[in-house]
Design a protein around this motif. Sequence first.
Motif, PDB file in Angstrom:
ATOM      1  N   ASN A 113       0.805  -1.228   0.000  1.00 53.58           N
ATOM      2  CA  ASN A 113       0.000   0.000   0.000  1.00 53.58           C
ATOM      3  C   ASN A 113       0.833   1.271   0.000  1.00 53.58           C
ATOM      4  O   ASN A 113       0.499   2.253  -0.640  1.00 53.58           O
ATOM      5  CB  ASN A 113      -0.911   0.039   1.228  1.00 53.58           C
ATOM      6  CG  ASN A 113      -2.035  -0.957   1.098  1.00 53.58           C
ATOM      7  OD1 ASN A 113      -2.334  -1.417  -0.006  1.00 53.58           O
ATOM      8  ND2 ASN A 113      -2.649  -1.309   2.219  1.00 53.58           N
ATOM      9  N   ALA A 114       1.930   1.254   0.761  1.00 55.18           N
ATOM     10  CA  ALA A 114       2.744   2.469   0.910  1.00 55.18           C
ATOM     11  C   ALA A 114       3.364   2.894  -0.420  1.00 55.18           C
ATOM     12  O   ALA A 114       3.742   4.050  -0.586  1.00 55.18           O
ATOM     13  CB  ALA A 114       3.830   2.252   1.956  1.00 55.18           C
ATOM     14  N   ARG A 116       1.837   2.479  -3.392  1.00 51.91           N
ATOM     15  CA  ARG A 116       0.768   2.570  -4.375  1.00 51.91           C
ATOM     16  C   ARG A 116       0.846   3.797  -5.266  1.00 51.91           C
ATOM     17  O   ARG A 116       0.623   3.740  -6.454  1.00 51.91           O
ATOM     18  CB  ARG A 116      -0.557   2.592  -3.615  1.00 51.91           C
ATOM     19  CG  ARG A 116      -1.661   1.894  -4.248  1.00 51.91           C
ATOM     20  CD  ARG A 116      -2.764   1.632  -3.274  1.00 51.91           C
ATOM     21  NE  ARG A 116      -2.844   2.625  -2.207  1.00 51.91           N
ATOM     22  CZ  ARG A 116      -3.505   2.420  -1.078  1.00 51.91           C
ATOM     23  NH1 ARG A 116      -4.096   1.283  -0.872  1.00 51.91           N
ATOM     24  NH2 ARG A 116      -3.547   3.350  -0.162  1.00 51.91           N
ATOM     25  N   ASN A 117       1.161   4.940  -4.657  1.00 53.14           N
ATOM     26  CA  ASN A 117       1.164   6.180  -5.431  1.00 53.14           C
ATOM     27  C   ASN A 117       2.556   6.672  -5.780  1.00 53.14           C
ATOM     28  O   ASN A 117       2.743   7.826  -6.137  1.00 53.14           O
ATOM     29  CB  ASN A 117       0.395   7.265  -4.674  1.00 53.14           C
ATOM     30  CG  ASN A 117      -1.089   6.993  -4.680  1.00 53.14           C
ATOM     31  OD1 ASN A 117      -1.685   6.798  -5.736  1.00 53.14           O
ATOM     32  ND2 ASN A 117      -1.690   6.929  -3.495  1.00 53.14           N
TER      33      ASN A 117
END
Lengths: 229, 208
Positions: A113-114, A116-117
């Motif tokens: 998740n960390a 993801r962007n």
Amino acid sequence: MIKHHPKFSLLKSFVDGDLPASLAAGIAIHADMCPICQQKISQLTEQVAEASFEQDILIKTPVSESAHTLEAAQMSFDDIISEITASDDIAPAKVIAKEKLITFKGMQYSLPNALRNMELGRTAQIGKLSRARVNLGEGEIHTNLLHIGPGGSIPEHTHKGFELTLLLAGTFADEQGEYVAGDFIMLDKRHQHQPATEHGCLCYTVANDALHFTQGINKLLNPIGAFIY
Amino acid sequence: MQLLHSELPSHKANATSSDMTNKIDHPQLCQWLKLIADNRDKQAFTEVFSFFAPKIKGIAQGKLNSEALASEVVQDTMTNVWRKAHLFDDNKGAATTWVYTIMRNVTFDLLRKMKANKEDTLSDDIWPLAESEHTEDDVFSDHIQSRNLKGIIDTLPENQQQVVKGFYFLEMSQEQLAVHLNLPLGTIKSRLRLALGKLKLKLGEDHD
């Protein structure tokens, strides 16, 4: 079982928000996989938050100006309040983001998740090593997703700065033993190591200096040092 | 060395005394946040603002070394508090922890924008806010819709509000409402009709 954890001072800097994005993300990914560190981080955050808001922090101002400045600050606070409350928009509830996948050598992995962007570069390959740069713009600190194919290894090396290897999937081993997904391995220039993987693995790596190969012919493999860094 | 030693005890003494006088009233903070969430209560927001803003400003100023940037952190953090109060869940942690997380994330993204010259906002991925969980059926647009609708219903005359709320939110029948409010059934029907007419008009205005 995860055996390698970030040390306390790193967790503290993480909670304080003082780490670069690369290392902060590394700790977040580890904590997602490690309930022990997750718990420590929650407790630490609670304590730091409590301490931050417990005492009135006086903004230093020269005595002669303080009354005037206070008044000005008060006025601007009132302005800010009316500006903020003028809008009735509310933030959307967090939507659970779609899983993001990344493929190395035909193997598909789910991106933490960390990350993801974060902007990922194209995958480059040398032999069994595949690397995708994570473009964070942090100068000498370079961040990569590094995939080592089954039976692959990284020649024995040292480095001048630090090197974080966070195992995301698969296993690898070096002189210190076997590592599993979630292991957070922070090495500095005192260490030498030669990770090898039997079945292949995916790592998140952060380093602030190129690796130096220490063994005979591998010194000729300097490009690998630059490749991995 | 000598100096350090002699300073330590007095420093400690200070810390203890301020611990006693400046204990944080957590239930009060939670209550204010709830008022903001439920009623968009500006007075409660002013209270929360007065408690946090000067401290946030001091912390940010220490970190960013700039008064202008510190004000930006105050503004961004408190805007998030106003917009996200409904997502705060006191079962997941203290209000101070929640606000701290917002402040730290805002500061992190701001610093990153300056240092790395990147416009990405990574902080919420790295430090997700502990928020109340929403099931998949909880479609957000419906949430906003019902929030807006409630706000508009609150603008109706009291006697119409009663009927609308009873009929739609408590799912009482018109007959039950008539008994409950001790009014003729015809009155309930006409109030409901009037209220719905007004609601249509107002929602229509908002949806142009």
